[in-house]
Motif scaffolding. Sequence first.
Motif, short mmCIF file in Angstrom:
data_model
loop_
_atom_site.label_atom_id
_atom_site.label_comp_id
_atom_site.label_asym_id
_atom_site.label_seq_id
_atom_site.Cartn_x
_atom_site.Cartn_y
_atom_site.Cartn_z
N THR A 95 -30.61 -76.22 12.03
CA THR A 95 -29.58 -75.23 11.70
C THR A 95 -29.58 -74.78 10.25
OG1 THR A 95 -27.97 -77.01 11.28
CG2 THR A 95 -28.06 -76.09 13.50
N LYS A 138 -25.17 -71.30 16.70
CA LYS A 138 -24.40 -72.17 17.59
C LYS A 138 -25.26 -72.64 18.77
CE LYS A 138 -19.85 -70.22 16.52
NZ LYS A 138 -18.66 -69.50 17.06
N GLY A 158 -31.31 -84.43 20.01
CA GLY A 158 -31.10 -85.55 19.10
C GLY A 158 -30.48 -86.75 19.77
N VAL A 177 -30.26 -81.93 13.83
CA VAL A 177 -29.22 -80.90 13.66
C VAL A 177 -29.40 -80.18 12.33
CG1 VAL A 177 -26.75 -80.53 13.33
CG2 VAL A 177 -27.56 -82.01 15.18
N SER A 183 -37.42 -73.80 13.98
CA SER A 183 -36.42 -72.81 13.58
C SER A 183 -37.02 -71.74 12.68
CB SER A 183 -35.24 -73.48 12.87
OG SER A 183 -34.48 -74.23 13.79
N ILE A 215 -30.44 -87.97 15.05
CA ILE A 215 -29.51 -86.90 15.46
C ILE A 215 -29.19 -85.99 14.28
CG2 ILE A 215 -27.19 -86.41 16.32
CD1 ILE A 215 -27.33 -89.10 17.83
N VAL A 216 -28.84 -86.58 13.14
CA VAL A 216 -28.50 -85.79 11.95
C VAL A 216 -29.69 -84.95 11.50
CG1 VAL A 216 -27.89 -85.93 9.50
CG2 VAL A 216 -26.72 -87.38 11.16
N LEU A 235 -27.58 -75.20 17.48
CA LEU A 235 -26.86 -76.45 17.23
C LEU A 235 -26.70 -77.25 18.52
CD1 LEU A 235 -25.21 -78.31 15.40
CD2 LEU A 235 -23.22 -76.85 15.83
N ARG A 236 -26.30 -76.58 19.61
CA ARG A 236 -26.14 -77.28 20.89
C ARG A 236 -27.47 -77.86 21.36
NH1 ARG A 236 -22.73 -72.77 22.01
NH2 ARG A 236 -24.46 -71.74 23.13
N LYS A 237 -28.53 -77.08 21.20
CA LYS A 237 -29.86 -77.55 21.64
C LYS A 237 -30.28 -78.79 20.85
CE LYS A 237 -34.74 -76.36 21.35
NZ LYS A 237 -35.74 -75.41 20.84
N GLU A 238 -30.14 -78.74 19.51
CA GLU A 238 -30.59 -79.86 18.69
C GLU A 238 -29.72 -81.09 18.90
OE1 GLU A 238 -33.30 -80.10 17.18
OE2 GLU A 238 -33.94 -78.01 17.32
N LEU A 239 -28.44 -80.90 19.20
CA LEU A 239 -27.58 -82.04 19.49
C LEU A 239 -28.03 -82.76 20.76
CD1 LEU A 239 -23.89 -80.95 18.67
CD2 LEU A 239 -25.10 -82.99 17.83
#
Length: 454
Positions: free
Chosen positions: A409, A354, A364, A405, A339, A401-402, A357-361
């Motif tokens: 972000t 946003k 993850g 994200v 990032s 996951i956390v 965020l979708r990519k990292e979710l």
Amino acid sequence: MLLDTEQLNRNIAEIQEKLDSGDIPAAVRIAARLSNRRLVDIISEAPKETALPFLEALGPVRSARVLSYLLEELAVELLQELNSEFVQEVFIEMEDDEIADIILHLPEDERDKYWALIPNEYKDDVEEIVTYEEESVGAYMEKDFLTGFKDDLVKDAIDMLSKARGEIDNTDYIYVINEDDKLLGVVSVQELAFAARNERLENIMTVKVHVARVNEPAIEAARLMKYRKFKLLPVLDLQDRLVGVMALHEAIDLLSEELAEDFVSISGASAEESYFTPPKDAIKMRLPWMAANVFLNLGAVAVISTFEDTIAQVAILAAFIPMITDMGGNVGIQALSVSIRSIALGEVQIDDVKRVLRKELSIGLINGLALGSLFAIIAYILQREPMIGLIAGIALGFNVIVAGVVGGTIPFLIKKIGKDPAMMTGPVLTTITDITGVTIYLGLSTIFLWQLLA
């Protein structure tokens, strides 16, 4: 002629051997076969007692080029050891912006001494450059460029271009100006080559020209050059007069430096610290961040102490805490680095959070499932207790996951409030992942304590 890499490496090895043995004349003879950039690498690695006589033996012309490519701190360190007469000869061979870089990196109490060695015809330009803010376009611009008037003919511009070869580095464009040095347009060398010889510059010039102002941030100009693939960017003063150009090599250096500073800052170190920073100053830069980390890590300590009874009853739970927190930190740093790099290079904007965020979710979820399953199997093999393996795997998976994200972000959020994401995200990220991982792990362990005790 093709470049013989083996011969090149032999030449470099021979120079290093001659320098080690003190045979400076032989080293200079071999140096004639190498580029200035290659000599920079050799001098950077050579001890000062051999680098100094080698520079003097190369002569002022070659030494000027080599010193201009060296890291400024090292160039200053070497110049301070050379005699004044030689330094003066070196300055004659340098560009004004290169001399300005040297002056700016000298200690305040020594600047007057070296200012007196600058050729008189350079002093006005050097003085102009050093008066600009350190990170402004003006501090990075170069003063050698080609100009013409709108009524000049193409054939005259080509003649000027031919005469300038070897004397001026920046000959990719001719900037068309008026009598007040106001920029009217630009003509590239390619356009000159295909234009009729009796055509006026006014008829072939591009009038919509991207420019930079002397007081603007240099890094923004560097990004513009990267996006547009410009070799040069004209620089205007506050009266809209053309006063310089920013060259591509400066833009590349700026972007590289910013990336390096960002990655140093992630660890909490100061971007201003380098190999040449004295230990006392380095301690002042590092210690406050380390002290701050102590207080940040108290959050994880507080969480662990909350589950003291659970750990006391099933002591083996403590063995897996480092794995869960470290994995979260590693995953977070990966996402954080990507990032920050993307922000620094301008590949993404703040409003793209946003999409990030979708990519990292998605990343993850897959990584969390894979790593959590792997860790669950390892924990089960080590302890022969399915519930411990399941809890450890779930905790690690959720922490992955956390971490992804947050790492992906949080630089955007910090950038949005006007702070430096590189300086603030590293310690914040590790604290969040430590607290999250420990809370999930020990929380689940407490919920299923009866099963673990059974």
